[in-house]
Design an enzyme around this catalytic site. Structure first.
Site, PDB file in Angstrom:
ATOM      1  N   ASP A 107       0.878  -1.164   0.000  1.00 53.76           N
ATOM      2  CA  ASP A 107       0.000   0.000   0.000  1.00 53.76           C
ATOM      3  C   ASP A 107       0.919   1.219   0.000  1.00 53.76           C
ATOM      4  O   ASP A 107       1.544   1.530   1.006  1.00 53.76           O
ATOM      5  CB  ASP A 107      -0.882  -0.026   1.257  1.00 53.76           C
ATOM      6  CG  ASP A 107      -1.734   1.239   1.407  1.00 53.76           C
ATOM      7  OD1 ASP A 107      -1.690   2.101   0.506  1.00 53.76           O
ATOM      8  OD2 ASP A 107      -2.443   1.365   2.428  1.00 53.76           O
TER       9      ASP A 107
ATOM     10  N   LYS B 287       2.878  11.255  -3.474  1.00 54.78           N
ATOM     11  CA  LYS B 287       1.812  10.564  -4.223  1.00 54.78           C
ATOM     12  C   LYS B 287       0.881  11.573  -4.896  1.00 54.78           C
ATOM     13  O   LYS B 287       0.316  11.299  -5.954  1.00 54.78           O
ATOM     14  CB  LYS B 287       1.040   9.664  -3.256  1.00 54.78           C
ATOM     15  CG  LYS B 287      -0.076   8.845  -3.886  1.00 54.78           C
ATOM     16  CD  LYS B 287      -0.617   7.866  -2.875  1.00 54.78           C
ATOM     17  CE  LYS B 287      -1.849   7.140  -3.327  1.00 54.78           C
ATOM     18  NZ  LYS B 287      -2.309   6.174  -2.323  1.00 54.78           N
TER      19      LYS B 287
ATOM     20  N   GLU C 207      -7.335   0.669  -4.595  1.00 53.11           N
ATOM     21  CA  GLU C 207      -7.369   0.542  -3.130  1.00 53.11           C
ATOM     22  C   GLU C 207      -8.707   0.001  -2.614  1.00 53.11           C
ATOM     23  O   GLU C 207      -8.720  -0.894  -1.762  1.00 53.11           O
ATOM     24  CB  GLU C 207      -7.016   1.892  -2.486  1.00 53.11           C
ATOM     25  CG  GLU C 207      -5.527   2.215  -2.628  1.00 53.11           C
ATOM     26  CD  GLU C 207      -5.194   3.687  -2.463  1.00 53.11           C
ATOM     27  OE1 GLU C 207      -6.076   4.455  -2.038  1.00 53.11           O
ATOM     28  OE2 GLU C 207      -4.047   4.072  -2.752  1.00 53.11           O
TER      29      GLU C 207
ATOM     30  N   ASP D 242     -13.015   5.582   2.776  1.00 54.32           N
ATOM     31  CA  ASP D 242     -11.584   5.629   3.098  1.00 54.32           C
ATOM     32  C   ASP D 242     -11.202   7.024   3.593  1.00 54.32           C
ATOM     33  O   ASP D 242     -11.090   7.960   2.814  1.00 54.32           O
ATOM     34  CB  ASP D 242     -10.790   5.256   1.829  1.00 54.32           C
ATOM     35  CG  ASP D 242      -9.289   5.200   2.069  1.00 54.32           C
ATOM     36  OD1 ASP D 242      -8.842   5.681   3.120  1.00 54.32           O
ATOM     37  OD2 ASP D 242      -8.571   4.692   1.187  1.00 54.32           O
TER      38      ASP D 242
END
Length: 618
Positions: free
Chosen positions: A23, A87, A187, A211
C-alpha cells in the site's frame, strides 16, 4: 508450494520467493503478505513496532537519503529538503497542482508547462516517480529484512480515480525500486478482498468503501460480479482527513485559552506541541469519555461530546461525498450490500456512527483500517502466485504493449499482467507546426527505450489538417479482444481523420524469452529510467528553445538588446548541454532559460492586455 522455514530467533518467515502486497500511501506506506501457515493476510512489522512507514523522504548532506520515521523528524527542522505527499504529484503536471502549490514546503518546479512536475532539492531535480521509488526501496528492504528472503515481485495499490498516467508512474516507481510490479490494484478493491468480498465467483455484491486517511478522503462504490470488480463511482476530498480533526481540537483549545493565530504562526514549538496533544486526545477519546493534559501553563481538556461537536461538520462533508457518489452510481442506499471502512481516521466513533446511519447498516471495521488495503494487495498477490486455487484468474497479457514516442521512448498503454479483454486510449499531439502525419509504431516489452523491445507493427496516420504544434489531438487506442488480438486505432479528434491496424497474437515468444525480457527490465531499470529522464529533459529543452526563438522572432521590436543577447546566450548553453549534459544539468539550464524569459514574456502579456483594453493590438 515452496517450503518455508521459520527463523526461531526472530520469528520471521523464510521462503525462496514471495509476492508481497504494497500500500503506497500519501501519508504512510506498508507491506503485507499471506502467512504461509495461517493463510491469513499479515502486515509486516518488526517485533512490536508499527507496520506503517511514513511516506517521507529526506535528502541530507552528501546526498544521504533517509525514508520513513527517520525522515519525518526533518519535516520541521529541514522542510526544503524533506519531501512528503509525493503521491499527490504522481502523473501530474504543474498546471494540475497550481491551486495547491503552497501546500508543499519544498520546491515544485513551476515551468508553466504540461510536462510532469519536478521537485528541486539543491541542484538535483527529482520526478515523483523517483521520490516514490525511494519509499518502495525502503519497503522492499524492510520486507527482505523481516522475511529473510529476496523480494522482487509485488502488487501495488492506487486510488480508484488514478488515471492511466498515474498508474504507469506507480509501475515505473516500482521498477526503479527493483520490483516487478505484477498488478496495480484499486485501493477499494484491495480493501474488499481483505474482507474476502469478491473471492467467491458466484457472489454478486455492491460495496461502498469509505476511506478516511490522514490527509485525504475517498468514497468508492464497487460492483462485484464473477470475481470482477467494477468501479461504479468515486468521490471525495483530497484535503480532508485526520489532520483536520486534530486542527479542530487545537482551534477549540486556542479559543479557550485566548491563543491567537499570530501566536501559532510565530511560535512553531507551541503550534507543534498543541497539534501532537490534539492527535493524542483524538485517539484517547475513541475509548474514553474525557482527555486531560497540559502544556506549560495551558490546561488542556476535551470531552467526547465536545470533540463530536467540533468535528461533526467534517464528518458531514464526507457524508455529502457519499451522497454524491451514490447519485453518480444511480443507486439508493438500500442497494448497498456491504460497507468497508479504510484509513486510520475511521477509528473515530462518530465517523462509524454517521456512516452506519447513512448507509443504514453495520460497517466492516474488524480489520486494522491502516493495514486493510495492503492486506488486500497480499490477497491479490497470493492469487497471482497460484497459491489460491479457488479463485479464477482471467487471461492476462504477458508483456506490456505500447507505442514509440519522441526520442525513441516506449510509452506503455497496456501494462503487462493486464486482464483481457481490455481497452485503453491516450492522447498525443504533433511536435512541429503544420505536421500532417504521424507514424504509430507498436512495441511489446518492458524496457524504456523501444530499441530494447520487440516491434509488432507500424502504420501512418495521414491527412492531419495543418495546425500549430501541440494543437492536434490524436487519440491512440489499444483494444485486445478475448482471442488476444490487438487492434490499434489512431484518430485525430478535431478533424475525425482515422486509421487502424490489427496485430495478431504473438505466439512467437517462448516462456524463456518472456522471462528474459522481464529480467532485463529489472536489471536495467536504473539506467533505463535515467535514460528516459535524460531523453525527456532533452525533448523538453528542444521544445523550449523552439518556443523561445519563435517568441523572439515575433516580438523582437518589443525586447531590449540585452534581453535578446542574454536569451541567445542561454539558448546556446542549453544547446551544448543537450548534446553533452546530464539530466540535472539540462533541467537546470531549462529552469534558467525559463527564469530569463518569464519577466519579458509577462511584460509583453501585460502590454497586450492594456492595449486590448484600449481597443488597440500589438
Amino acid at each position: 508450494m515452496a517450503k518455508i522455514g521459520i527463523n526461531i530467533a526472530t520469528g520471521s518467515l523464510q521462503q525462496e520467493e514471495m509476492i508481497v502486497g504494497i500500500d503506497l500511501g500519501t501519508t504512510n506506506s506498508l507491506v503485507a503478505i499471506i502467512h504461509p501457515e495461517s493463510r491469513k493476510p499479515l502486515a509486516l512489522k518488526e517485533h512490536n513496532s508499527s507496520s506503517l512507514v511514513p511516506s517521507v523522504v529526506h535528502f541530507g548532506e552528501h546526498n544521504v537519503v533517509t525514508v520513513g520515521e527517520e525522515a519525518r523528524k526533518f519535516l520541521i527542522t529541514d522542510p526544503a529538503n524533506t519531501i512528503f505527499s509525493a503521491k499527490r504529484l504522481m502523473g501530474k503536471s504543474y498546471n494540475d497542482i497550481r491551486q495547491n502549490a503552497d501546500f508543499f514546503t519544498y520546491k515544485v518546479i513551476d515551468d508553466n508547462t504540461e510536462s510532469l512536475v519536478k521537485v528541486q532539492v539543491g541542484d538535483r531535480f527529482y520526478s515523483p516517480i523517483e521520490l516514490s521509488s525511494f519509499i518502495l526501496k525502503e519497503l522492499k528492504a524492510r520486507a527482505e529484512h523481516i522475511l529473510k528472503t529476496p523480494v522482487t515481485k509485488a502488487v501495488i495499490t492506487v486510488p480508484a480515480y488514478f488515471n492511466d498516467a498515474q498508474r504507469q508512474a506507480t509501475r515505473d516507481a516500482g521498477k526503479l525500486a527493483g520490483l516487478d510490479v505484477l498488478r496495480i490494484v484499486n485501493e477499494p478493491t484491495a480493501a474488499s478482498l481483505a474482507y474476502g468480498l469478491g473471492l467467491d465467483p458466484a457472489q454478486e455484491k455492491t460495496i461502498a468503501v469509505y476511506d478516511l486517511g490522514g490527509g485525504t478522503f475517498d468514497i468508492s462504490i464497487l460492483k462485484i460480479s464473477n470475481g470482477i470488480f467494477e468501479v461504479l463511482s468515486t468521490n471525495g476530498d483530497t484535503y480532508l482527513g485526520g489532520d483536520d480533526f486534530d486542527r479542530a481540537i487545537v482551534r477549540q483549545w486556542m479559543k479557550e485559552h485566548g491563543i491567537t493565530d499570530e501566536t501559532i504562526r510565530t511560535n512553531k514549538e507551541l503550534a507543534q506541541a498543541l497539534r501532537l496533544k490534539a492527535e493524542a486526545a483524538k485517539k484517547h477519546l475513541s475509548n474514553h469519555e474525557v482527555f486531560i493534559d497540559s502544556i506549560d501553563k495551558f490546561h488542556l481538556q476535551i470531552t467526547v461530546a465536545e470533540f463530536n461537536k467540533v468535528t461533526a461538520e467534517l464528518v458531514n462533508r464526507t457524508i455529502e461525498c457519499c451522497r454524491a457518489a451514490m447519485k453518480d452510481a444511480g443507486l439508493e442506499v438500500n442497494q448497498i450490500d456491504e460497507v468497508v471502512m479504510v484509513g486510520g481516521s475511521t477509528r473515530v466513533p462518530l465517523v462509524k456512527k454517521m456512516v452506519s446511519a447513512f448507509f443504514g447498516r453495520e460497517v466492516h471495521d474488524e480489520l486494522n483500517p491502516d493495514e486493510v488495503v495492503a492486506m488486500g494487495a497480499a490477497v491479490q498477490a497470493d492469487i497471482l502466485s497460484g497459491n489460491n486455487k479457488d479463485f479464477l484468474l482471467l487471461d492476462i497479457t504477458p508483456l506490456s504493449l505500447g507505442i514509440e514516442t519522441m526520442g525513441g521512448l516506449m510509452d506503455v498503454l497496456i501494462p503487462r499482467n493486464s486482464k483481457i479483454p481490455t481497452r485503453v486510449g491516450r492522447q498525443y499531439t504533433t511536435q512541429k507546426d503544420g505536421q500532417s502525419g504521424m507514424r504509430i509504431a507498436v512495441y511489446q516489452g518492458e524496457r524504456d527505450l523501444v530499441k530494447d523491445n520487440r516491434k509488432l507493427a507500424e502504420f501512418n496516420l495521414t491527412g492531419i489538417p495543418a495546425m500549430p504544434a501541440g494543437l492536434p489531438k490524436v487519440e491512440v487506442s489499444f483494444l485486445i479482444n478475448a482471442d488476444g488480438i490487438l487492434v490499434v486505432k489512431a484518430k485525430e479528434i478535431r478533424s475525425g481523420v482515422e486509421t487502424s491496424i490489427e496485430v495478431k497474437p504473438q505466439y512467437g515468444l517462448t516462456d524463456e524469452e518472456v522471462e528474459k525480457m522481464l529480467l532485463d527490465s529489472i536489471t536495467h531499470a536504473k539506467e533505463d529510467i535515467a535514460t528516459r529522464a535524460l531523453v525527456e529533459a532533452r525533448t523538453e529543452a528542444r521544445q523550449l528553445i523552439d518556443t523561445t526563438l519563435n517568441f523572439i522572432e515575433k516580438n523582437r521590436e518589443f525586447l531590449t538588446e540585452q534581453e535578446i543577447t542574454e536569451t541567445m546566450g542561454a539558448i546556446e548553453g542549453l544547446e551544448k548541454l543537450i548534446l553533452s549534459g546530464n539530466k540535472d544539468q539540462v533541467q537546470g539550464a531549462v529552469e534558467a532559460l525559463n527564469n530569463l524569459s518569464r519577466p519579458y514574456a509577462e511584460r509583453l502579456m501585460d502590454q497586450a492586455i492594456s492595449m486590448a483594453m484600449k481597443g488597440k493590438k500589438i
